[in-house]
Design a protein around this motif. Structure first.
Motif, PDB file in Angstrom:
ATOM      1  N   LEU B   5      -4.313  -5.090  -3.297  1.00  0.00           N
ATOM      2  CA  LEU B   5      -3.179  -4.742  -2.435  1.00  0.00           C
ATOM      3  C   LEU B   5      -1.890  -5.287  -3.027  1.00  0.00           C
ATOM      4  O   LEU B   5      -0.879  -4.598  -3.097  1.00  0.00           O
ATOM      5  N   MET B   8      -0.773  -3.308  -5.869  1.00  0.00           N
ATOM      6  CA  MET B   8      -0.160  -2.034  -5.503  1.00  0.00           C
ATOM      7  C   MET B   8       1.221  -2.218  -4.898  1.00  0.00           C
ATOM      8  O   MET B   8       1.876  -1.243  -4.548  1.00  0.00           O
ATOM      9  N   GLY B   9       1.620  -3.447  -4.698  1.00  0.00           N
ATOM     10  CA  GLY B   9       2.973  -3.689  -4.219  1.00  0.00           C
ATOM     11  C   GLY B   9       3.074  -4.158  -2.782  1.00  0.00           C
ATOM     12  O   GLY B   9       4.171  -4.263  -2.234  1.00  0.00           O
ATOM     13  N   ILE B  10       1.915  -4.410  -2.133  1.00  0.00           N
ATOM     14  CA  ILE B  10       1.956  -5.004  -0.797  1.00  0.00           C
ATOM     15  C   ILE B  10       2.131  -6.517  -0.997  1.00  0.00           C
ATOM     16  O   ILE B  10       1.335  -7.140  -1.693  1.00  0.00           O
ATOM     17  N   GLU B  11       3.180  -7.079  -0.385  1.00  0.00           N
ATOM     18  CA  GLU B  11       3.484  -8.484  -0.633  1.00  0.00           C
ATOM     19  C   GLU B  11       2.307  -9.371  -0.238  1.00  0.00           C
ATOM     20  O   GLU B  11       1.671  -9.146   0.788  1.00  0.00           O
ATOM     21  N   LYS B  47       5.542  -0.005   3.566  1.00  0.00           N
ATOM     22  CA  LYS B  47       4.576   0.570   2.636  1.00  0.00           C
ATOM     23  C   LYS B  47       3.234   0.801   3.321  1.00  0.00           C
ATOM     24  O   LYS B  47       2.828   0.011   4.173  1.00  0.00           O
ATOM     25  N   PHE B  48       2.523   1.838   2.896  1.00  0.00           N
ATOM     26  CA  PHE B  48       1.190   2.119   3.435  1.00  0.00           C
ATOM     27  C   PHE B  48       1.250   2.389   4.939  1.00  0.00           C
ATOM     28  O   PHE B  48       0.340   2.050   5.683  1.00  0.00           O
ATOM     29  N   VAL B  49       2.361   2.957   5.406  1.00  0.00           N
ATOM     30  CA  VAL B  49       2.507   3.247   6.825  1.00  0.00           C
ATOM     31  C   VAL B  49       2.537   4.753   7.015  1.00  0.00           C
ATOM     32  O   VAL B  49       3.310   5.451   6.357  1.00  0.00           O
ATOM     33  N   LYS B  50       1.679   5.254   7.896  1.00  0.00           N
ATOM     34  CA  LYS B  50       1.626   6.698   8.090  1.00  0.00           C
ATOM     35  C   LYS B  50       2.622   7.102   9.181  1.00  0.00           C
ATOM     36  O   LYS B  50       2.656   6.504  10.248  1.00  0.00           O
TER      37      LYS B  50
END
Lengths: 316, 53
Positions: B5, B8-11, B47-50
């Protein structure tokens, strides 16, 4: 290469004639140049269809696990053999039912790169040692194979099969790498936003065809999480978050199992380097557990075994 | 999983792993405080939010 193909055909024909195996899984020439395809043959005559070249980039271990209970032979490059080992370790194939025809691998070529170099439709592809002779309708070029190797092949340190019953050629020299993961390091060097942007751009052309999953020998679940509808783990459309969720979770299912065979990238019609996801996990497996997948049938994979020495500094 | 994660750029501070026994009330409070402080410092996640709208 020609003697190697002859040997593959002889051995395959022999095994089928003697009834030692029911099927031989190998590569056959496709309908267009550079498009070799996996084939399962069951008669001695069909053994003549078998071939091997630098375009056999798919992983045949993928098809071996679909012939459960049958005695089969598989033509295996270094990475295919590592995935066969993984299959044996994960109880997907019985070693006694498996005959491995090992092929020391000279590396596979990047078809997208060659297509980009040639421009037009490729009408001919031949190999002479390290020279690739590629032709289009109005052009013919001699390319140095080393410049057109697939990225995973250029970093491969297991070209020779790790497990085999017979070898069809001389073992090739394995390369020593100072840094096996320069691509992962490059992504790690970016900021969090930079990394996010990298992966957003990486998957932006994904059409959710699942070719990467279908080509992957590790993806043998009877029902893949993306196909389940109760519960539905991930949306089925082109929503960016769903696309990323698919790639993220599929990669994670391959943690500590991926051999970096490149079949996912080979199969992708959109030219997405799916390996950017799995390579990070391979590097972690190496750094945290000193593990490379598929090297021996005597050890359990790190995520399958508990050790008091397992790194646990991520947990509070 | 946390590593991928993060890759992929999730802090890193958004994802926390902890093992807390039901008898460790104080540890639970400490961990929740730490998590909420760290996530507040990062601000809302984009990020990663639909987007369902």
């Amino acid at each position: 290469m020609d003697t190697c193909i002859q040997k593959i055909r002889e051995i395959a024909g022999d095994l089928l004639e003697k009834g030692e195996v029911e099927r031989v899984i190998g590569f056959a020439e496709g309908s267009i140049p550079m498009a070799t395809s996996p084939v399962a043959i069951s008669t001695k005559e069909d053994a003549q269809k078998l071939c091997f070249s630098s375009t056999c980039g798919l992983n045949l271990a993928n098809y071996a696990s679909k012939e459960k209970g049958k005695k089969i032979a598989v033509v295996a490059k270094g990475c295919d053999s590592r995935n066969l080992v993984t299959h044996i370790v994960e109880n997907q194939i019985d070693r006694d039912n498996l005959y491995i025809i090992g092929v020391p691998c000279p590396g596979m070529v990047d078809k997208f790169k060659i297509a980009a170099e040639m421009g037009g439709e490729i009408t001919g592809f031949e190999e002479a040692g390290d020279t690739l002779i590629v032709s289009t309708v109005d052009d013919k070029k001699e390319l140095n194979k080393q410049d057109y190797l697939r990225h995973n092949c250029s970093l491969c340190t297991h070209k020779n099969p790790v497990l085999f019953d017979v070898l069809v050629g001389e073992e090739v020299e394995e390369q020593q790498l100072d840094n096996a993961y320069p691509d992962v390091d490059a992504i790690e060097a970016l900021t969090a936003d930079g990394r996010w942007k990298h992966f957003e751009e990486l998957t932006q052309n994904c059409i959710r065809c699942y070719a990467c999953r279908n080509a992957c020998p590790l993806c043998y679940c009877p029902t893949c999480f993306v196909d389940e509808s109760g519960p539905q783990w991930v949306g089925k459309g082109q929503d960016k978050t769903d696309v990323d969720t698919f790639h993220f979770l599929r990669a994670f299912h391959c943690a500590g199992r991926c051999t970096d065979c490149g079949a996912c990238v080979e199969a992708c019609p959109m030219g997405i380097n799916v390996r950017d996801f799995t390579r990070k996990l391979n590097k972690d497996a190496q750094d945290m557990f000193g593990w490379e997948a598929g090297l021996t049938i005597d050890k359990r994979p790190p995520l399958d075994a508990y050790s008091p020495d397992d790194p646990n500094d991520f947990i509070k | 999983m946390g590593n991928l994660l993060e890759h992929m750029g999730i802090e890193k501070d958004r994802v926390h792993f902890s093992w807390i026994s039901s008898a460790e009330a104080t540890k639970f409070v400490d961990v929740v405080k730490e998590i909420s402080d760290k996530v507040k410092a990062l601000g809302p996640n984009k990020k990663f939010v639909k987007d369902y709208s």
